[in-house]
Write a protein that holds these residues in place. Sequence first.
Motif, PDB file in Angstrom:
ATOM      1  N   LYS A 214     -12.489  80.546 148.058  1.00 23.13           N
ATOM      2  CA  LYS A 214     -13.072  80.179 146.756  1.00 23.13           C
ATOM      3  C   LYS A 214     -11.976  79.824 145.747  1.00 23.13           C
ATOM      4  CE  LYS A 214     -17.325  82.892 147.178  1.00 23.13           C
ATOM      5  NZ  LYS A 214     -18.122  84.007 146.605  1.00 23.13           N
ATOM      6  N   LYS A 215     -10.901  80.603 145.767  1.00 22.38           N
ATOM      7  CA  LYS A 215      -9.799  80.332 144.847  1.00 22.38           C
ATOM      8  C   LYS A 215      -9.213  78.954 145.107  1.00 22.38           C
ATOM      9  CE  LYS A 215      -5.249  82.112 143.498  1.00 22.38           C
ATOM     10  NZ  LYS A 215      -4.248  83.175 143.752  1.00 22.38           N
ATOM     11  N   GLU A 216      -8.962  78.658 146.386  1.00 22.70           N
ATOM     12  CA  GLU A 216      -8.424  77.348 146.721  1.00 22.70           C
ATOM     13  C   GLU A 216      -9.399  76.242 146.342  1.00 22.70           C
ATOM     14  OE1 GLU A 216      -7.448  77.425 150.797  1.00 22.70           O
ATOM     15  OE2 GLU A 216      -5.741  78.786 150.571  1.00 22.70           O
ATOM     16  N   SER A 217     -10.712  76.506 146.591  1.00 22.70           N
ATOM     17  CA  SER A 217     -11.709  75.506 146.216  1.00 22.70           C
ATOM     18  C   SER A 217     -11.720  75.274 144.709  1.00 22.70           C
ATOM     19  CB  SER A 217     -13.093  75.954 146.696  1.00 22.70           C
ATOM     20  OG  SER A 217     -14.085  75.049 146.307  1.00 22.70           O
ATOM     21  N   ALA A 218     -11.660  76.388 143.935  1.00 24.41           N
ATOM     22  CA  ALA A 218     -11.633  76.253 142.474  1.00 24.41           C
ATOM     23  C   ALA A 218     -10.385  75.499 142.013  1.00 24.41           C
ATOM     24  CB  ALA A 218     -11.685  77.639 141.831  1.00 24.41           C
ATOM     25  N   ILE A 219      -9.254  75.809 142.660  1.00 27.86           N
ATOM     26  CA  ILE A 219      -8.014  75.108 142.297  1.00 27.86           C
ATOM     27  C   ILE A 219      -8.136  73.620 142.593  1.00 27.86           C
ATOM     28  CG2 ILE A 219      -5.575  74.865 142.909  1.00 27.86           C
ATOM     29  CD1 ILE A 219      -5.508  77.901 143.358  1.00 27.86           C
ATOM     30  N   LEU A 220      -8.707  73.310 143.774  1.00 29.34           N
ATOM     31  CA  LEU A 220      -8.875  71.910 144.122  1.00 29.34           C
ATOM     32  C   LEU A 220      -9.832  71.207 143.161  1.00 29.34           C
ATOM     33  CD1 LEU A 220      -9.075  72.181 148.009  1.00 29.34           C
ATOM     34  CD2 LEU A 220      -7.165  71.361 146.641  1.00 29.34           C
ATOM     35  N   GLU A 221     -10.931  71.914 142.793  1.00 28.36           N
ATOM     36  CA  GLU A 221     -11.871  71.329 141.842  1.00 28.36           C
ATOM     37  C   GLU A 221     -11.212  71.108 140.481  1.00 28.36           C
ATOM     38  OE1 GLU A 221     -15.279  73.809 141.678  1.00 28.36           O
ATOM     39  OE2 GLU A 221     -15.996  73.277 143.686  1.00 28.36           O
ATOM     40  N   ALA A 222     -10.428  72.107 140.031  1.00 26.95           N
ATOM     41  CA  ALA A 222      -9.737  71.961 138.745  1.00 26.95           C
ATOM     42  C   ALA A 222      -8.739  70.801 138.793  1.00 26.95           C
ATOM     43  CB  ALA A 222      -9.019  73.265 138.392  1.00 26.95           C
ATOM     44  N   GLN A 223      -8.008  70.728 139.929  1.00 32.85           N
ATOM     45  CA  GLN A 223      -7.075  69.610 140.060  1.00 32.85           C
ATOM     46  C   GLN A 223      -7.808  68.271 140.072  1.00 32.85           C
ATOM     47  OE1 GLN A 223      -4.875  70.482 143.595  1.00 32.85           O
ATOM     48  NE2 GLN A 223      -3.489  71.940 142.584  1.00 32.85           N
ATOM     49  N   ALA A 224      -8.966  68.213 140.779  1.00 30.08           N
ATOM     50  CA  ALA A 224      -9.741  66.979 140.806  1.00 30.08           C
ATOM     51  C   ALA A 224     -10.259  66.621 139.415  1.00 30.08           C
ATOM     52  CB  ALA A 224     -10.903  67.116 141.794  1.00 30.08           C
ATOM     53  N   GLU A 225     -10.764  67.656 138.690  1.00 34.81           N
ATOM     54  CA  GLU A 225     -11.268  67.413 137.332  1.00 34.81           C
ATOM     55  C   GLU A 225     -10.132  66.956 136.411  1.00 34.81           C
ATOM     56  OE1 GLU A 225     -13.960  67.009 134.337  1.00 34.81           O
ATOM     57  OE2 GLU A 225     -14.321  67.387 136.467  1.00 34.81           O
ATOM     58  N   LYS A 226      -8.974  67.576 136.572  1.00 38.27           N
ATOM     59  CA  LYS A 226      -7.819  67.187 135.767  1.00 38.27           C
ATOM     60  C   LYS A 226      -7.440  65.728 136.035  1.00 38.27           C
ATOM     61  CE  LYS A 226      -2.926  68.281 135.127  1.00 38.27           C
ATOM     62  NZ  LYS A 226      -1.810  69.165 135.561  1.00 38.27           N
ATOM     63  N   GLU A 227      -7.365  65.392 137.331  1.00 38.08           N
ATOM     64  CA  GLU A 227      -7.028  64.019 137.678  1.00 38.08           C
ATOM     65  C   GLU A 227      -8.086  63.046 137.174  1.00 38.08           C
ATOM     66  OE1 GLU A 227      -6.494  63.978 141.840  1.00 38.08           O
ATOM     67  OE2 GLU A 227      -4.619  65.135 141.822  1.00 38.08           O
ATOM     68  N   ALA A 228      -9.399  63.450 137.270  1.00 35.60           N
ATOM     69  CA  ALA A 228     -10.469  62.585 136.770  1.00 35.60           C
ATOM     70  C   ALA A 228     -10.353  62.407 135.257  1.00 35.60           C
ATOM     71  CB  ALA A 228     -11.826  63.170 137.135  1.00 35.60           C
ATOM     72  N   ALA A 229     -10.071  63.522 134.528  1.00 33.09           N
ATOM     73  CA  ALA A 229      -9.911  63.421 133.076  1.00 33.09           C
ATOM     74  C   ALA A 229      -8.734  62.506 132.713  1.00 33.09           C
ATOM     75  CB  ALA A 229      -9.717  64.813 132.477  1.00 33.09           C
ATOM     76  N   ILE A 230      -7.638  62.671 133.480  1.00 34.85           N
ATOM     77  CA  ILE A 230      -6.479  61.808 133.224  1.00 34.85           C
ATOM     78  C   ILE A 230      -6.837  60.343 133.465  1.00 34.85           C
ATOM     79  CG2 ILE A 230      -4.166  61.223 134.042  1.00 34.85           C
ATOM     80  CD1 ILE A 230      -3.760  64.216 134.600  1.00 34.85           C
ATOM     81  N   LEU A 231      -7.570  60.129 134.572  1.00 38.23           N
ATOM     82  CA  LEU A 231      -7.957  58.750 134.864  1.00 38.23           C
ATOM     83  C   LEU A 231      -8.897  58.198 133.800  1.00 38.23           C
ATOM     84  CD1 LEU A 231      -8.493  58.984 138.723  1.00 38.23           C
ATOM     85  CD2 LEU A 231      -6.595  57.887 137.508  1.00 38.23           C
ATOM     86  N   ARG A 232      -9.857  59.051 133.346  1.00 38.98           N
ATOM     87  CA  ARG A 232     -10.772  58.593 132.287  1.00 38.98           C
ATOM     88  C   ARG A 232      -9.993  58.288 130.998  1.00 38.98           C
ATOM     89  NH1 ARG A 232     -14.291  62.613 134.454  1.00 38.98           N
ATOM     90  NH2 ARG A 232     -13.542  64.098 132.892  1.00 38.98           N
ATOM     91  N   ALA A 233      -9.062  59.177 130.631  1.00 37.99           N
ATOM     92  CA  ALA A 233      -8.264  58.951 129.420  1.00 37.99           C
ATOM     93  C   ALA A 233      -7.436  57.678 129.542  1.00 37.99           C
ATOM     94  CB  ALA A 233      -7.360  60.155 129.162  1.00 37.99           C
ATOM     95  N   GLU A 234      -6.842  57.498 130.732  1.00 35.08           N
ATOM     96  CA  GLU A 234      -6.057  56.288 130.922  1.00 35.08           C
ATOM     97  C   GLU A 234      -6.936  55.034 130.854  1.00 35.08           C
ATOM     98  OE1 GLU A 234      -4.030  56.770 134.567  1.00 35.08           O
ATOM     99  OE2 GLU A 234      -2.498  58.140 133.768  1.00 35.08           O
ATOM    100  N   ALA A 235      -8.167  55.161 131.449  1.00 33.73           N
ATOM    101  CA  ALA A 235      -9.086  54.016 131.398  1.00 33.73           C
ATOM    102  C   ALA A 235      -9.506  53.710 129.961  1.00 33.73           C
ATOM    103  CB  ALA A 235     -10.312  54.303 132.268  1.00 33.73           C
ATOM    104  N   LYS A 236      -9.814  54.814 129.211  1.00 40.58           N
ATOM    105  CA  LYS A 236     -10.209  54.624 127.810  1.00 40.58           C
ATOM    106  C   LYS A 236      -9.060  54.020 127.001  1.00 40.58           C
ATOM    107  CE  LYS A 236     -12.315  57.106 123.947  1.00 40.58           C
ATOM    108  NZ  LYS A 236     -12.793  58.429 123.465  1.00 40.58           N
ATOM    109  N   LYS A 237      -7.859  54.554 127.294  1.00 45.59           N
ATOM    110  CA  LYS A 237      -6.684  54.022 126.601  1.00 45.59           C
ATOM    111  C   LYS A 237      -6.499  52.541 126.914  1.00 45.59           C
ATOM    112  CE  LYS A 237      -1.673  54.568 126.480  1.00 45.59           C
ATOM    113  NZ  LYS A 237      -0.534  55.347 127.034  1.00 45.59           N
TER     114      LYS A 237
END
Length: 317
Positions: A214-237
């Motif tokens: 579960k910890k690894e899954s949460a870490i992977l989800e957080a990393q995926a969400e972080k990367e998605a947020a970065i991609l969204r911010a970059e797209a918006k930018k």
Amino acid sequence: MPENVNIGSLMTPIIVIVLIIILLCLIASCIKIVPQAQAYIVERLGGYQATWSVGIHFKLPIIDKVARKVLLKEQVMDFPPQPVITEDNVTMQIDTVVFFQITDPKLFTYGVENPIMAIENLTATTLRNIIGDLELDQTLTSRETINTQMRSSLDIATDPWGIKVNRVELKNIIPPREIQDSMEKQMKAERERRESILRAEGEKKSTVLVAEGKKESAILEAQAEKEAAILRAEAKKEATIREAEGRAQAIEAVQKATAEGIRYLNEAAPQQAVLTLKSLEAFEHAADGKATKIIIPSEIQGIAGLAKAVVETSKEA
């Protein structure tokens, strides 16, 4: 009379032949071949004469005889179970296995009447003496100690008999039935306890693995969400930059078009009447009915009055 002579003459060779055969058999019986790992005890007129080892030997007829053939190989004797009593008064059955070897055939032959029976009885008495000083638990867990003590005692006792005890083993230790039942219950309880421990350890490891998963899954989800947020911010930018660039280009195009129009007007050198007409067209667009208050420049008011005077003059004519 001639018949008697013939019979006597015939019997003589037969007797000679028989005597020769008897003599040959007697000579053959005096020749002895001792095989490997054996020894022969030879007596002369009832007394010990010699010990024959491996090879061919000759004895005197009639007065010499082979009293005993001794096997020199290591031998194994499996004695039946013997009842013994421990120090805590528990009677059990123990059977032993004795490994021994004959080192002196003469002492083995003349030292004791029945060596095997002597070893068996000596083994039983020695075993009772040793077990009598031990409790039940010690007896069950001290096989090696008991074997060593018995071998040492038997080796010393059988040395005058020409026997060397090489090893003694307790084959089976059979306690009473009720003690066996108690031991089986104890073993069963111990197995159940170990099973419970193993099951608990397995569940613990499983829980740890699940938590780690579960910890690894949460870490992977957080990393995926972080990367998605970065991609969204970059797209918006990127979109904002593109939009700003588009507006800048549109303004630049309008300004260029305006500048180009002014340049054309300057090149055309328009008269005052044309400029006034353009002002009126601009005023028309300004007064499209949406504005609630319109400020008209004085120049345009004068032109309007002039236009009104022209209209009235044309009506009078």
